[in-house]
Write a protein that holds these residues in place. Structure first.
Motif, mmCIF file in Angstrom:
data_model
loop_
_atom_site.group_PDB
_atom_site.id
_atom_site.type_symbol
_atom_site.label_atom_id
_atom_site.label_comp_id
_atom_site.label_asym_id
_atom_site.label_seq_id
_atom_site.Cartn_x
_atom_site.Cartn_y
_atom_site.Cartn_z
ATOM 1 N N MET A 1 15.973 102.623 54.539
ATOM 2 C CA MET A 1 16.361 102.206 55.873
ATOM 3 C C MET A 1 16.490 100.685 55.882
ATOM 4 S SD MET A 1 14.545 102.908 59.560
ATOM 5 C CE MET A 1 13.101 101.910 59.314
ATOM 6 N N ASN A 2 17.547 100.198 56.510
ATOM 7 C CA ASN A 2 17.765 98.765 56.688
ATOM 8 C C ASN A 2 17.434 98.407 58.132
ATOM 9 O OD1 ASN A 2 19.051 98.184 54.043
ATOM 10 N ND2 ASN A 2 20.489 99.695 54.794
ATOM 11 N N THR A 3 16.827 97.248 58.331
ATOM 12 C CA THR A 3 16.443 96.866 59.682
ATOM 13 C C THR A 3 16.614 95.367 59.889
ATOM 14 O OG1 THR A 3 14.701 97.132 61.351
ATOM 15 C CG2 THR A 3 13.995 96.586 59.118
ATOM 16 N N GLU A 4 16.834 95.008 61.133
ATOM 17 C CA GLU A 4 17.039 93.599 61.506
ATOM 18 C C GLU A 4 16.545 93.425 62.944
ATOM 19 O OE1 GLU A 4 21.044 91.259 62.762
ATOM 20 O OE2 GLU A 4 21.023 92.050 60.719
ATOM 21 N N MET A 5 15.976 92.259 63.232
ATOM 22 C CA MET A 5 15.487 91.977 64.575
ATOM 23 C C MET A 5 16.407 90.949 65.243
ATOM 24 S SD MET A 5 12.917 92.925 66.546
ATOM 25 C CE MET A 5 11.377 93.209 65.698
ATOM 26 N N LEU A 6 16.844 91.256 66.470
ATOM 27 C CA LEU A 6 17.619 90.320 67.279
ATOM 28 C C LEU A 6 16.698 89.660 68.293
ATOM 29 C CD1 LEU A 6 20.659 92.593 68.281
ATOM 30 C CD2 LEU A 6 20.524 91.015 66.347
ATOM 31 N N ASP A 7 16.910 88.395 68.562
ATOM 32 C CA ASP A 7 16.227 87.701 69.649
ATOM 33 C C ASP A 7 17.223 87.563 70.790
ATOM 34 O OD1 ASP A 7 13.723 87.224 68.356
ATOM 35 O OD2 ASP A 7 14.703 85.663 67.174
ATOM 36 N N VAL A 8 16.828 87.994 71.975
ATOM 37 C CA VAL A 8 17.745 88.040 73.111
ATOM 38 C C VAL A 8 17.123 87.296 74.290
ATOM 39 C CG1 VAL A 8 19.025 89.548 74.674
ATOM 40 C CG2 VAL A 8 18.596 90.281 72.327
ATOM 41 N N ASP A 9 17.917 86.449 74.929
ATOM 42 C CA ASP A 9 17.500 85.724 76.135
ATOM 43 C C ASP A 9 18.055 86.464 77.353
ATOM 44 O OD1 ASP A 9 17.056 83.977 78.238
ATOM 45 O OD2 ASP A 9 18.006 82.261 77.282
ATOM 46 N N THR A 10 17.169 86.911 78.233
ATOM 47 C CA THR A 10 17.601 87.634 79.428
ATOM 48 C C THR A 10 17.391 86.812 80.702
ATOM 49 O OG1 THR A 10 15.457 88.739 79.660
ATOM 50 C CG2 THR A 10 17.158 89.892 78.379
ATOM 51 N N SER A 11 17.271 85.515 80.554
ATOM 52 C CA SER A 11 17.018 84.671 81.733
ATOM 53 C C SER A 11 18.223 84.603 82.671
ATOM 54 C CB SER A 11 16.607 83.254 81.314
ATOM 55 O OG SER A 11 17.634 82.623 80.572
ATOM 56 N N ARG A 12 19.427 84.793 82.165
ATOM 57 C CA ARG A 12 20.634 84.696 83.008
ATOM 58 C C ARG A 12 21.209 86.045 83.398
ATOM 59 N NH1 ARG A 12 23.621 79.627 80.150
ATOM 60 N NH2 ARG A 12 22.303 78.073 81.152
ATOM 61 N N ARG A 13 20.977 87.073 82.571
ATOM 62 C CA ARG A 13 21.538 88.404 82.828
ATOM 63 C C ARG A 13 20.447 89.447 82.675
ATOM 64 N NH1 ARG A 13 25.766 89.744 85.061
ATOM 65 N NH2 ARG A 13 26.130 91.494 83.701
ATOM 66 N N ARG A 14 20.405 90.379 83.591
ATOM 67 C CA ARG A 14 19.451 91.490 83.523
ATOM 68 C C ARG A 14 19.935 92.544 82.531
ATOM 69 N NH1 ARG A 14 15.129 89.667 84.402
ATOM 70 N NH2 ARG A 14 16.321 88.005 83.591
ATOM 71 N N ILE A 15 21.251 92.574 82.315
ATOM 72 C CA ILE A 15 21.839 93.474 81.321
ATOM 73 C C ILE A 15 22.601 92.619 80.313
ATOM 74 C CG2 ILE A 15 23.558 95.280 80.932
ATOM 75 C CD1 ILE A 15 22.668 96.603 83.444
ATOM 76 N N VAL A 16 22.252 92.785 79.040
ATOM 77 C CA VAL A 16 22.868 91.991 77.976
ATOM 78 C C VAL A 16 23.575 92.954 77.019
ATOM 79 C CG1 VAL A 16 22.455 90.399 76.079
ATOM 80 C CG2 VAL A 16 21.069 90.230 78.175
ATOM 81 N N ASP A 17 24.860 92.737 76.810
ATOM 82 C CA ASP A 17 25.661 93.580 75.922
ATOM 83 C C ASP A 17 25.322 93.264 74.462
ATOM 84 O OD1 ASP A 17 27.616 95.042 74.583
ATOM 85 O OD2 ASP A 17 29.189 94.510 76.012
ATOM 86 N N LEU A 18 24.891 94.271 73.740
ATOM 87 C CA LEU A 18 24.521 94.132 72.330
ATOM 88 C C LEU A 18 25.552 94.729 71.381
ATOM 89 C CD1 LEU A 18 20.812 95.347 72.673
ATOM 90 C CD2 LEU A 18 21.624 92.969 72.657
ATOM 91 N N THR A 19 26.651 95.236 71.930
ATOM 92 C CA THR A 19 27.598 96.020 71.140
ATOM 93 C C THR A 19 28.129 95.259 69.932
ATOM 94 O OG1 THR A 19 28.236 97.126 73.191
ATOM 95 C CG2 THR A 19 29.649 97.488 71.269
ATOM 96 N N SER A 20 28.496 94.009 70.095
ATOM 97 C CA SER A 20 29.070 93.280 68.955
ATOM 98 C C SER A 20 28.027 93.075 67.852
ATOM 99 C CB SER A 20 29.671 91.944 69.395
ATOM 100 O OG SER A 20 28.674 91.093 69.914
#
Length: 134
Positions: free
Chosen positions: A1-20
Motif C-alpha cells: 500500500m502506498n500512502t501520502e499525507m496532505l496538509d489542508v487549510d480550511t480557514s477560508r473554505r468549509r469545503i475544500v476540493d481535493l480532487t486534483s
C-alpha cells in the motif's frame, strides 16, 4: 500500500476540493486499484459531491441547519456549539474509497472529492491518501 499525507487549510473554505490532489496521487501509481481518502480528525469528514454549482454551499448550509451551534451538546469544550463538530463525522464519513483504473480515479462527470470541515477551532487538517493496487 502506498500512502501520502496532505496538509489542508480550511480557514477560508468549509469545503475544500481535493480532487486534483487525489488524481495526482493516483496517477503517480499508474495502475488499477483502490484509493482511500481519510481524514484522521474527530470533527471533519470527506464527501463526494458536485462542486462549483452551489452544491458545496448547499451542503454547508444543510449541515449548519442540522447541527446548530448552541449549548445543546454534552461535548462542550471549545467555541460555542463545538459539540456539533463532533457529530459531523456521523453524517459525513471520515473516509471515501474510489476505484482507480490505469492511474485515474473513476469518478462520475460532476463528482469531486471534498474535505468537509465546519470546525472553527482548528483550520489545519491532514488528509491521508492511500492506494491499494488491485
Amino acid at each position: 500500500m502506498n500512502t501520502e499525507m496532505l496538509d489542508v487549510d480550511t480557514s477560508r473554505r468549509r469545503i475544500v476540493d481535493l480532487t486534483s490532489q487525489v488524481r495526482d496521487f493516483c496517477a503517480a501509481h499508474g495502475s488499477d486499484g483502490l484509493c482511500n481518502v481519510f481524514v484522521p480528525h474527530a470533527t471533519a469528514g470527506v464527501a463526494i459531491i458536485e462542486t462549483g454549482a452551489g452544491s458545496d454551499d448547499d451542503l454547508v448550509d444543510t449541515l449548519e441547519r442540522l447541527l446548530p451551534r448552541d449549548d445543546r451538546y454534552r461535548h462542550a469544550h471549545g467555541s460555542p456549539g463545538h459539540g456539533a463538530d463532533h457529530v459531523l463525522p456521523g453524517l459525513v464519513s471520515p473516509s471515501v474509497t474510489v476505484p482507480v483504473s490505469d492511474g485515474e480515479p473513476l469518478l462520475g462527470t460532476w463528482q469531486s472529492i471534498v474535505l468537509v470541515d465546519l470546525n472553527r477551532d482548528n483550520a489545519r487538517r491532514h488528509v491521508r491518501l492511500s492506494f491499494l493496487p488491485g
